[in-house]
Write a protein that holds these residues in place. Sequence first.
Motif, PDB file in Angstrom:
ATOM      1  N   ALA A 201       0.819  -1.215   0.000  1.00  0.00           N
ATOM      2  CA  ALA A 201       0.000   0.000   0.000  1.00  0.00           C
ATOM      3  C   ALA A 201       0.857   1.271   0.000  1.00  0.00           C
ATOM      4  CB  ALA A 201      -0.929   0.009   1.219  1.00  0.00           C
ATOM      5  N   GLY A 202       2.183   1.111   0.071  1.00  0.00           N
ATOM      6  CA  GLY A 202       3.081   2.261   0.058  1.00  0.00           C
ATOM      7  C   GLY A 202       3.206   2.971   1.392  1.00  0.00           C
ATOM      8  N   LEU A 203       2.758   2.321   2.467  1.00  0.00           N
ATOM      9  CA  LEU A 203       2.804   2.951   3.786  1.00  0.00           C
ATOM     10  C   LEU A 203       4.071   2.624   4.559  1.00  0.00           C
ATOM     11  CD1 LEU A 203      -0.913   2.316   4.751  1.00  0.00           C
ATOM     12  CD2 LEU A 203       0.111   4.490   4.051  1.00  0.00           C
ATOM     13  N   VAL A 204       4.707   1.513   4.211  1.00  0.00           N
ATOM     14  CA  VAL A 204       5.883   1.038   4.937  1.00  0.00           C
ATOM     15  C   VAL A 204       6.985   0.698   3.941  1.00  0.00           C
ATOM     16  CG1 VAL A 204       6.737  -0.927   6.326  1.00  0.00           C
ATOM     17  CG2 VAL A 204       4.594   0.171   6.928  1.00  0.00           C
ATOM     18  N   GLN A 205       8.222   0.970   4.342  1.00  0.00           N
ATOM     19  CA  GLN A 205       9.411   0.551   3.593  1.00  0.00           C
ATOM     20  C   GLN A 205      10.079  -0.567   4.378  1.00  0.00           C
ATOM     21  OE1 GLN A 205      12.249   3.692   3.524  1.00  0.00           O
ATOM     22  NE2 GLN A 205      10.997   5.067   2.296  1.00  0.00           N
ATOM     23  N   SER A 206      10.709  -1.470   3.656  1.00  0.00           N
ATOM     24  CA  SER A 206      11.451  -2.546   4.301  1.00  0.00           C
ATOM     25  C   SER A 206      12.859  -2.589   3.746  1.00  0.00           C
ATOM     26  CB  SER A 206      10.781  -3.897   4.052  1.00  0.00           C
ATOM     27  OG  SER A 206       9.510  -3.924   4.625  1.00  0.00           O
ATOM     28  N   GLN A 207      13.776  -2.993   4.605  1.00  0.00           N
ATOM     29  CA  GLN A 207      15.166  -3.177   4.194  1.00  0.00           C
ATOM     30  C   GLN A 207      15.615  -4.524   4.733  1.00  0.00           C
ATOM     31  OE1 GLN A 207      17.813   0.186   4.794  1.00  0.00           O
ATOM     32  NE2 GLN A 207      19.407  -1.220   5.469  1.00  0.00           N
ATOM     33  N   ARG A 208      16.165  -5.340   3.854  1.00  0.00           N
ATOM     34  CA  ARG A 208      16.633  -6.665   4.260  1.00  0.00           C
ATOM     35  C   ARG A 208      18.050  -6.593   4.803  1.00  0.00           C
ATOM     36  NH1 ARG A 208      13.991 -11.327   1.275  1.00  0.00           N
ATOM     37  NH2 ARG A 208      12.083 -10.391   0.517  1.00  0.00           N
ATOM     38  N   GLY A 209      18.454  -7.668   5.439  1.00  0.00           N
ATOM     39  CA  GLY A 209      19.826  -7.782   5.904  1.00  0.00           C
ATOM     40  C   GLY A 209      19.954  -7.639   7.402  1.00  0.00           C
ATOM     41  N   ALA A 210      21.195  -7.752   7.852  1.00  0.00           N
ATOM     42  CA  ALA A 210      21.496  -7.703   9.285  1.00  0.00           C
ATOM     43  C   ALA A 210      21.064  -6.386   9.914  1.00  0.00           C
ATOM     44  CB  ALA A 210      22.984  -7.940   9.515  1.00  0.00           C
TER      45      ALA A 210
ATOM     46  N   ARG B 141      10.195   0.746   8.340  1.00  0.00           N
ATOM     47  CA  ARG B 141       9.913   2.116   8.765  1.00  0.00           C
ATOM     48  C   ARG B 141       8.739   2.627   7.953  1.00  0.00           C
ATOM     49  NH1 ARG B 141      14.962   4.026   5.770  1.00  0.00           N
ATOM     50  NH2 ARG B 141      15.979   3.875   7.785  1.00  0.00           N
ATOM     51  N   LEU B 142       8.106   3.677   8.474  1.00  0.00           N
ATOM     52  CA  LEU B 142       7.017   4.301   7.730  1.00  0.00           C
ATOM     53  C   LEU B 142       7.578   4.972   6.484  1.00  0.00           C
ATOM     54  CD1 LEU B 142       4.912   5.951  10.574  1.00  0.00           C
ATOM     55  CD2 LEU B 142       4.376   3.873   9.284  1.00  0.00           C
ATOM     56  N   ASN B 143       6.789   4.983   5.449  1.00  0.00           N
ATOM     57  CA  ASN B 143       7.192   5.577   4.178  1.00  0.00           C
ATOM     58  C   ASN B 143       6.847   7.064   4.107  1.00  0.00           C
ATOM     59  OD1 ASN B 143       8.437   5.155   1.697  1.00  0.00           O
ATOM     60  ND2 ASN B 143       6.503   4.784   0.650  1.00  0.00           N
ATOM     61  N   ARG B 144       6.009   7.524   5.017  1.00  0.00           N
ATOM     62  CA  ARG B 144       5.607   8.932   5.091  1.00  0.00           C
ATOM     63  C   ARG B 144       5.669   9.367   6.547  1.00  0.00           C
ATOM     64  NH1 ARG B 144       0.204   7.657   2.135  1.00  0.00           N
ATOM     65  NH2 ARG B 144      -0.686   8.344   4.099  1.00  0.00           N
TER      66      ARG B 144
END
Length: 153
Positions: free
Chosen positions: A53-62, A67-70
């Motif tokens: 929905a574009g509300l959250v960003q994700s980052q993979r890895g250790a 985090r919120l996208n806005r």
Amino acid sequence: MKVSAKADYAVRAAAELAAAQPTGALVRAEKIATAQGIPQRFLENILSDLRHAGLVQSQRGAEGGHRLNRPAEEVSVADIIRAVDGPLAAVRGERPESVTYDGPAEPLQRVWIAVRKNLRDVVEQVTLADLATGALPEGVNALADDPEAWTTR
């Protein structure tokens, strides 16, 4: 009106992300699950819905996480509910303006539309920032302070 478990968990998870937003830190799903008592596998599905929905960003890895996208001030509780459950109010799976009735039940469509409007009036004005800071809008507090709001009729 019923709030699904998925929507409840999603709003709680998003509130955790909002609380972390000022630091800019990524929040691991395990931390959210533990803090809010959400089953982690269920949370992963919720975070995926919020990401789509574009509300959250994700980052993979250790060093990864979510985090919120806005800014939290720009994300309402309604945005989160819609992202995981779809429209705020439905009648037999349809939007209230799509249902029609005959005879004495004909005005019922307007009742469902009014219910949706009142629901929107609350969940669209409460932001994730409001939840994270514990400072709800005055109108929401006034509604919750009404003793009738606490009765289970």
